[in-house]
Motif scaffolding. Structure first.
Motif, PDB file in Angstrom:
ATOM      1  N   ILE A   6      -1.107  -6.373  11.180  1.00 48.71           N
ATOM      2  CA  ILE A   6      -1.108  -5.859   9.809  1.00 48.71           C
ATOM      3  C   ILE A   6       0.054  -6.472   9.040  1.00 48.71           C
ATOM      4  N   TYR A   7      -0.259  -6.969   7.845  1.00 42.60           N
ATOM      5  CA  TYR A   7       0.755  -7.484   6.933  1.00 42.60           C
ATOM      6  C   TYR A   7       0.831  -6.551   5.742  1.00 42.60           C
ATOM      7  N   THR A   8       2.045  -6.115   5.388  1.00 43.32           N
ATOM      8  CA  THR A   8       2.267  -5.274   4.219  1.00 43.32           C
ATOM      9  C   THR A   8       3.120  -6.065   3.242  1.00 43.32           C
ATOM     10  N   SER A  12       3.088  -3.015  -1.743  1.00 42.45           N
ATOM     11  CA  SER A  12       2.602  -1.954  -0.846  1.00 42.45           C
ATOM     12  C   SER A  12       1.155  -2.134  -0.411  1.00 42.45           C
ATOM     13  N   SER A  13       0.499  -3.224  -0.782  1.00 40.47           N
ATOM     14  CA  SER A  13      -0.847  -3.480  -0.282  1.00 40.47           C
ATOM     15  C   SER A  13      -0.729  -4.026   1.141  1.00 40.47           C
ATOM     16  N   SER A  14      -1.773  -3.826   1.923  1.00 38.07           N
ATOM     17  CA  SER A  14      -1.766  -4.274   3.319  1.00 38.07           C
ATOM     18  C   SER A  14      -3.093  -4.907   3.676  1.00 38.07           C
ATOM     19  N   GLN A  16      -5.239  -6.470   7.308  1.00 33.57           N
ATOM     20  CA  GLN A  16      -5.266  -6.481   8.768  1.00 33.57           C
ATOM     21  C   GLN A  16      -6.086  -7.670   9.242  1.00 33.57           C
ATOM     22  N   ASN A  30      -8.720  -5.954   3.663  1.00 34.12           N
ATOM     23  CA  ASN A  30      -7.763  -5.252   2.817  1.00 34.12           C
ATOM     24  C   ASN A  30      -7.785  -3.783   3.234  1.00 34.12           C
ATOM     25  N   ASN A  32      -6.501  -1.308   1.768  1.00 34.96           N
ATOM     26  CA  ASN A  32      -6.566  -0.401   0.626  1.00 34.96           C
ATOM     27  C   ASN A  32      -7.974  -0.290   0.047  1.00 34.96           C
TER      28      ASN A  32
END
Length: 78
Positions: A6-8, A12-14, A16, A30, A32
């Motif tokens: 997971i990249y954030t 604040s969006s993430s 995977q 995404n 979100n």
């Protein structure tokens, strides 16, 4: 990246990492909204017209190495 990574981002969006994309593409979801996207080298949208028009030129960068250069064509109207 390994599936499940997971990249954030600073907004604040993430996203995977998912399995299923053939190299040199990486598949992400995404977190979100669930939308999936394939990225060339994990950075450039595989659906981008400039990536699609220049995929062979971009693959010539592999393996990545300092000093390699390429000229990309840009598809446009007229």
């Amino acid at each position: 990246p390994a599936p499940g990574t997971i990249y954030t981002f600073s907004d604040s969006s993430s996203i995977q990492a998912l399995a299923g994309a053939a190299a040199p593409f990486c598949r992400f979801a995404n977190l979100n909204g669930g939308q999936q996207v394939d990225l060339f080298l994990g950075a450039f949208s595989a659906g981008s017209p400039i990536v699609q028009a220049n995929i062979d030129v971009l693959k010539a960068f592999l393996p990545l190495q300092v000093g390699k250069t390429a000229h990309l064509a840009r598809v446009g109207s007229g």
